[in-house]
Motif scaffolding. Structure first.
Motif, PDB file in Angstrom:
ATOM      1  N   GLY A   1       0.817  -1.200   0.000  1.00 57.64           N
ATOM      2  CA  GLY A   1       0.000   0.000   0.000  1.00 57.64           C
ATOM      3  C   GLY A   1       0.852   1.252   0.000  1.00 57.64           C
ATOM      4  N   TYR A   2       0.352   2.262  -0.662  1.00 63.69           N
ATOM      5  CA  TYR A   2       1.038   3.545  -0.766  1.00 63.69           C
ATOM      6  C   TYR A   2       0.009   4.654  -0.588  1.00 63.69           C
ATOM      7  CZ  TYR A   2       4.714   0.827  -3.045  1.00 63.69           C
ATOM      8  OH  TYR A   2       5.690  -0.092  -3.324  1.00 63.69           O
ATOM      9  N   MET A   3       0.425   5.747  -0.037  1.00 66.38           N
ATOM     10  CA  MET A   3      -0.343   6.988   0.040  1.00 66.38           C
ATOM     11  C   MET A   3      -1.845   6.759   0.033  1.00 66.38           C
ATOM     12  SD  MET A   3       2.271   9.243  -2.230  1.00 66.38           S
ATOM     13  CE  MET A   3       2.929   7.945  -3.271  1.00 66.38           C
ATOM     14  N   GLN A   4      -2.320   6.067   1.058  1.00 68.64           N
ATOM     15  CA  GLN A   4      -3.725   5.692   1.113  1.00 68.64           C
ATOM     16  C   GLN A   4      -4.655   6.862   1.393  1.00 68.64           C
ATOM     17  OE1 GLN A   4      -4.412   1.905   3.011  1.00 68.64           O
ATOM     18  NE2 GLN A   4      -2.326   1.281   2.533  1.00 68.64           N
ATOM     19  N   SER A   5      -4.072   8.039   1.626  1.00 67.28           N
ATOM     20  CA  SER A   5      -4.895   9.230   1.791  1.00 67.28           C
ATOM     21  C   SER A   5      -5.147   9.910   0.445  1.00 67.28           C
ATOM     22  CB  SER A   5      -4.209  10.218   2.747  1.00 67.28           C
ATOM     23  OG  SER A   5      -2.957  10.613   2.223  1.00 67.28           O
ATOM     24  N   ASP A   6      -4.565   9.362  -0.631  1.00 64.68           N
ATOM     25  CA  ASP A   6      -4.745   9.917  -1.976  1.00 64.68           C
ATOM     26  C   ASP A   6      -6.235   9.971  -2.318  1.00 64.68           C
ATOM     27  OD1 ASP A   6      -3.721  10.543  -4.780  1.00 64.68           O
ATOM     28  OD2 ASP A   6      -4.975   8.775  -5.129  1.00 64.68           O
ATOM     29  N   SER A   7      -6.703  11.106  -2.790  1.00 68.22           N
ATOM     30  CA  SER A   7      -8.135  11.297  -3.037  1.00 68.22           C
ATOM     31  C   SER A   7      -8.684  10.334  -4.091  1.00 68.22           C
ATOM     32  CB  SER A   7      -8.428  12.748  -3.425  1.00 68.22           C
ATOM     33  OG  SER A   7      -7.740  13.083  -4.614  1.00 68.22           O
ATOM     34  N   SER A   8      -7.891   9.974  -5.083  1.00 73.35           N
ATOM     35  CA  SER A   8      -8.354   9.022  -6.097  1.00 73.35           C
ATOM     36  C   SER A   8      -8.587   7.654  -5.475  1.00 73.35           C
ATOM     37  CB  SER A   8      -7.347   8.889  -7.241  1.00 73.35           C
ATOM     38  OG  SER A   8      -7.245  10.090  -7.943  1.00 73.35           O
ATOM     39  N   TYR A   9      -7.669   7.240  -4.598  1.00 73.30           N
ATOM     40  CA  TYR A   9      -7.827   5.948  -3.930  1.00 73.30           C
ATOM     41  C   TYR A   9      -9.050   5.962  -3.009  1.00 73.30           C
ATOM     42  CZ  TYR A   9      -7.144   2.100  -0.685  1.00 73.30           C
ATOM     43  OH  TYR A   9      -7.339   0.989   0.085  1.00 73.30           O
ATOM     44  N   VAL A  10      -9.210   7.040  -2.253  1.00 73.84           N
ATOM     45  CA  VAL A  10     -10.353   7.146  -1.336  1.00 73.84           C
ATOM     46  C   VAL A  10     -11.658   7.069  -2.135  1.00 73.84           C
ATOM     47  CG1 VAL A  10     -11.548   8.673   0.292  1.00 73.84           C
ATOM     48  CG2 VAL A  10      -9.054   8.402   0.425  1.00 73.84           C
ATOM     49  N   SER A  11     -11.731   7.775  -3.253  1.00 73.79           N
ATOM     50  CA  SER A  11     -12.935   7.735  -4.104  1.00 73.79           C
ATOM     51  C   SER A  11     -13.165   6.339  -4.656  1.00 73.79           C
ATOM     52  CB  SER A  11     -12.809   8.716  -5.273  1.00 73.79           C
ATOM     53  OG  SER A  11     -12.770  10.024  -4.804  1.00 73.79           O
ATOM     54  N   TRP A  12     -12.093   5.701  -5.141  1.00 75.23           N
ATOM     55  CA  TRP A  12     -12.206   4.356  -5.703  1.00 75.23           C
ATOM     56  C   TRP A  12     -12.686   3.365  -4.646  1.00 75.23           C
ATOM     57  CZ3 TRP A  12      -9.856  -0.255  -4.437  1.00 75.23           C
ATOM     58  CH2 TRP A  12     -10.039  -1.300  -5.342  1.00 75.23           C
ATOM     59  N   LYS A  13     -12.156   3.499  -3.430  1.00 77.24           N
ATOM     60  CA  LYS A  13     -12.531   2.572  -2.367  1.00 77.24           C
ATOM     61  C   LYS A  13     -14.020   2.699  -2.033  1.00 77.24           C
ATOM     62  CE  LYS A  13     -10.714   0.545   1.756  1.00 77.24           C
ATOM     63  NZ  LYS A  13      -9.858   0.588   2.866  1.00 77.24           N
ATOM     64  N   GLN A  14     -14.534   3.921  -2.108  1.00 75.36           N
ATOM     65  CA  GLN A  14     -15.957   4.133  -1.839  1.00 75.36           C
ATOM     66  C   GLN A  14     -16.822   3.624  -2.992  1.00 75.36           C
ATOM     67  OE1 GLN A  14     -16.053   8.325  -1.026  1.00 75.36           O
ATOM     68  NE2 GLN A  14     -15.353   8.044   1.082  1.00 75.36           N
ATOM     69  N   ASP A  15     -16.298   3.777  -4.222  1.00 79.09           N
ATOM     70  CA  ASP A  15     -17.027   3.329  -5.412  1.00 79.09           C
ATOM     71  C   ASP A  15     -16.015   3.038  -6.523  1.00 79.09           C
ATOM     72  OD1 ASP A  15     -18.662   2.840  -7.587  1.00 79.09           O
ATOM     73  OD2 ASP A  15     -19.408   4.893  -7.729  1.00 79.09           O
TER      74      ASP A  15
ATOM     75  N   ILE B   1     -13.641   5.875 -10.569  1.00 76.31           N
ATOM     76  CA  ILE B   1     -12.351   6.193 -11.199  1.00 76.31           C
ATOM     77  C   ILE B   1     -12.230   5.341 -12.452  1.00 76.31           C
ATOM     78  CG2 ILE B   1      -9.841   6.209 -10.904  1.00 76.31           C
ATOM     79  CD1 ILE B   1     -11.275   8.130  -9.009  1.00 76.31           C
ATOM     80  N   ALA B   2     -12.171   5.982 -13.592  1.00 74.79           N
ATOM     81  CA  ALA B   2     -12.070   5.254 -14.854  1.00 74.79           C
ATOM     82  C   ALA B   2     -10.724   4.554 -14.961  1.00 74.79           C
ATOM     83  CB  ALA B   2     -12.250   6.213 -16.024  1.00 74.79           C
TER      84      ALA B   2
ATOM     85  N   PHE C   1      -6.626  -1.259  -6.514  1.00 75.42           N
ATOM     86  CA  PHE C   1      -6.791   0.075  -7.105  1.00 75.42           C
ATOM     87  C   PHE C   1      -5.707   0.310  -8.154  1.00 75.42           C
ATOM     88  CE2 PHE C   1      -5.143   4.508  -6.525  1.00 75.42           C
ATOM     89  CZ  PHE C   1      -6.155   5.191  -7.192  1.00 75.42           C
ATOM     90  N   GLU C   2      -4.450   0.027  -7.815  1.00 74.04           N
ATOM     91  CA  GLU C   2      -3.360   0.198  -8.784  1.00 74.04           C
ATOM     92  C   GLU C   2      -3.550  -0.701  -9.998  1.00 74.04           C
ATOM     93  OE1 GLU C   2       0.584  -0.064  -7.100  1.00 74.04           O
ATOM     94  OE2 GLU C   2       0.515   2.064  -6.618  1.00 74.04           O
ATOM     95  N   HIS C   3      -3.978  -1.943  -9.763  1.00 73.72           N
ATOM     96  CA  HIS C   3      -4.213  -2.853 -10.886  1.00 73.72           C
ATOM     97  C   HIS C   3      -5.288  -2.281 -11.810  1.00 73.72           C
ATOM     98  CE1 HIS C   3      -5.628  -6.424 -13.063  1.00 73.72           C
ATOM     99  NE2 HIS C   3      -4.380  -6.835 -12.944  1.00 73.72           N
ATOM    100  N   HIS C   4      -6.304  -1.683 -11.210  1.00 72.95           N
ATOM    101  CA  HIS C   4      -7.397  -1.059 -11.961  1.00 72.95           C
ATOM    102  C   HIS C   4      -6.880   0.082 -12.847  1.00 72.95           C
ATOM    103  CE1 HIS C   4     -11.457   0.510 -12.673  1.00 72.95           C
ATOM    104  NE2 HIS C   4     -11.024   1.687 -12.277  1.00 72.95           N
TER     105      HIS C   4
END
Length: 175
Positions: free
Chosen positions: A26-40, A44-45, A85-88
């Motif tokens: 895991g890296y920079m889990q506060s990243d807004s893209s990751y947070v958005s992806w985790k919620q839905d 994130i395309a 998320f990174e794989h996505h």
């Protein structure tokens, strides 16, 4: 004394290659893209236009002039949410010219690996990346650069050993 190039500048100066070994789950889990992806995960395309993302634009620029960029990831299975998320997002990296491979940690047990993630530029400069336990860049200094031949050799050998065993992104399916 000449000023050291920025991290981005190192890519622009690369003549032949830039390889990256990632070994964290895991890296920079506060990243807004990751947070958005985790919620839905659909928020994130997976495919992003390289012209709209600075990293992808840089990768497209340097690979189009013949610099080979390879990234290998060693990871635990089952895969962490962050690496899912990174794989996505990885198809975007591949589309911009990066080559990416995945190696489950259990298949790396007999490899000699450095203690930190790194970038190796033109088989001559290693940039180690330092992270906190939470995956954020270290406030004490997030990178360390060296041209020491023994360190370059260790990192080059480690990367190539991982690369040889790893599965290309296009073939790897997360467990």
């Amino acid at each position: 004394m000449a000023e050291e190039p920025t991290f981005e500048g190192l890519f622009r100066q690369a003549k032949r290659s830039a390889v990256h070994l990632e070994m964290r789950d895991g890296y920079m889990q506060s990243d807004s893209s990751y947070v958005s992806w985790k919620q839905d995960p659909h928020s994130i395309a997976a495919e992003r236009d390289p012209d709209s993302r600075p990293w992808l634009r840089l990768m497209k620029e340097i690979t189009s002039r013949g610099v080979e960029v390879r990234r290998a990831r060693i990871f635990s299975e089952p895969m962490s949410d962050y690496l899912r998320f990174e794989h996505h997002l990885t198809p975007s990296n591949v589309g911009a010219g990066e080559q990416v491979r995945w190696l489950p940690r259990r298949k790396a047990s007999d490899l000699a690996l450095p203690g930190n993630d790194f970038w190796l530029f033109d088989d001559s400069l290693v940039v180690f990346l330092h992270f906190t336990g939470e995956g954020e860049l270290s406030p004490e200094g997030d990178e360390e650069r060296t041209t020491a031949p023994e360190v370059v050799r260790l990192c080059s050998t480690a990367f190539e050993a991982v690369w040889e065993r790893a599965t290309p992104h296009e073939e790897y399916r997360p467990v």
